[in-house]
Design an enzyme around this catalytic site. Structure first.
Site, PDB file in Angstrom:
ATOM      1  N   HIS A   1      33.663  97.258  70.354  1.00  0.00           N
ATOM      2  CA  HIS A   1      33.548  96.317  71.483  1.00  0.00           C
ATOM      3  C   HIS A   1      34.326  95.242  70.759  1.00  0.00           C
ATOM      4  CE1 HIS A   1      31.690  93.361  74.631  1.00  0.00           C
ATOM      5  NE2 HIS A   1      32.253  92.597  73.511  1.00  0.00           N
ATOM      6  N   GLU A   2      34.098  94.821  69.494  1.00  0.00           N
ATOM      7  CA  GLU A   2      34.789  93.670  69.027  1.00  0.00           C
ATOM      8  C   GLU A   2      36.514  94.094  68.655  1.00  0.00           C
ATOM      9  OE1 GLU A   2      33.594  90.895  69.217  1.00  0.00           O
ATOM     10  OE2 GLU A   2      31.844  91.556  69.610  1.00  0.00           O
TER      11      GLU A   2
ATOM     12  N   GLN B   1      38.244  85.043  70.963  1.00  0.00           N
ATOM     13  CA  GLN B   1      37.142  84.282  71.534  1.00  0.00           C
ATOM     14  C   GLN B   1      37.033  83.078  71.387  1.00  0.00           C
ATOM     15  OE1 GLN B   1      34.253  87.759  70.885  1.00  0.00           O
ATOM     16  NE2 GLN B   1      33.785  87.203  73.003  1.00  0.00           N
TER      17      GLN B   1
ATOM     18  N   CYS C   1      28.821  90.313  76.553  1.00  0.00           N
ATOM     19  CA  CYS C   1      30.375  89.329  75.754  1.00  0.00           C
ATOM     20  C   CYS C   1      30.182  87.859  75.984  1.00  0.00           C
ATOM     21  CB  CYS C   1      31.288  90.241  76.489  1.00  0.00           C
ATOM     22  SG  CYS C   1      32.928  89.511  75.695  1.00  0.00           S
ATOM     23  N   LEU C   2      30.093  87.320  74.903  1.00  0.00           N
ATOM     24  CA  LEU C   2      30.197  85.668  74.936  1.00  0.00           C
ATOM     25  C   LEU C   2      31.158  85.434  75.819  1.00  0.00           C
ATOM     26  CD1 LEU C   2      29.370  84.726  71.257  1.00  0.00           C
ATOM     27  CD2 LEU C   2      27.905  84.919  73.214  1.00  0.00           C
TER      28      LEU C   2
ATOM     29  N   GLY D   1      28.414  89.799  67.947  1.00  0.00           N
ATOM     30  CA  GLY D   1      29.589  89.553  67.279  1.00  0.00           C
ATOM     31  C   GLY D   1      30.635  88.693  67.721  1.00  0.00           C
TER      32      GLY D   1
ATOM     33  N   HIS E   1      38.699  93.601  71.406  1.00  0.00           N
ATOM     34  CA  HIS E   1      39.092  92.414  71.746  1.00  0.00           C
ATOM     35  C   HIS E   1      40.492  92.151  71.217  1.00  0.00           C
ATOM     36  CE1 HIS E   1      36.006  90.236  73.878  1.00  0.00           C
ATOM     37  NE2 HIS E   1      34.814  90.450  73.195  1.00  0.00           N
TER      38      HIS E   1
HETATM   39 NI    NI Z   1      33.074  90.470  73.745  1.00  0.00          NI
END
Ligand code: NI
Length: 174
Positions: A136-137, A51, A94-95, A46, A140
């Site tokens: 999670h997304e 991000q 997480c990226l 995701g 963000h």
């Molecule tokens: Ni993340």
């Protein structure tokens, strides 16, 4: 389509409340395309707009890409409507935190409402990996990160490693 640079912790944009999308236009569509391309390129399940440094309430998710059959979900202005009382633990990365992962406790099931790229309302009920990715997304989009769900000790260890990484990058860039 274009690959976008990832915002890596502690980039301030990751802590901002993202603004709601109001225009469902070409600009949004190319942003969504760039987000999907950047997510797949970086092998994330995701990616949320903050991000890639864009503080808008947008996320793309695909938890099935490992099966070789991509199933992209685009969510604009998503909102968590219901969370199950039942919770489960699973490992998350997480990226925006390269190389980091933690076991995180979250509700097992979630009901989300959102708009698609044309501005049409839809809803998703999900558990398992998709239910987790949605939580999670959407976190963000409110400036909440996965490290906020772990102990203060674990969090400070990760923060220290990430600050070291940022310092090293700044040095290498000189
Ligand atoms: Ni993340």
């Amino acid at each position: 389509m274009a690959l976008r640079d990832l915002s890596i912790f502690p980039a301030p944009v990751l802590r901002q409340e993202a603004s709601k999308v109001e225009n469902f236009d070409e600009e949004l569509h190319s942003l969504l395309d760039d987000m999907a391309e950047s997510m797949y390129f970086n092998k994330g399940l995701g990616l949320a707009a903050p991000q890639i440094g864009v503080s808008l309430s947008i996320t793309v998710i695909d938890v099935e890409q490992k099966d070789g059959s991509p199933k992209l979900i685009e969510l604009i202005n998503p909102k968590i409507e219901e969370l199950s009382d039942e919770q489960e633990e699973q490992e998350e990365g997480c990226l925006s935190f390269p190389g980091e992962s933690e076991i995180i406790l979250r509700p097992s099931r979630v009901l989300v409402t959102a708009k698609d790229r044309t501005g049409k309302d839809f809803q998703i009920t999900a558990d398992g990996l998709l239910g987790r990715a949605l939580q999670h997304e959407i976190d963000h989009l409110h400036g909440v990160l996965f490290i906020d769900h772990i102990s203060r000790l674990r969090r400070s260890l990760i923060q220290r490693r990430m600050k070291k990484l940022a310092a090293k990058k700044a040095k290498d860039a000189k």
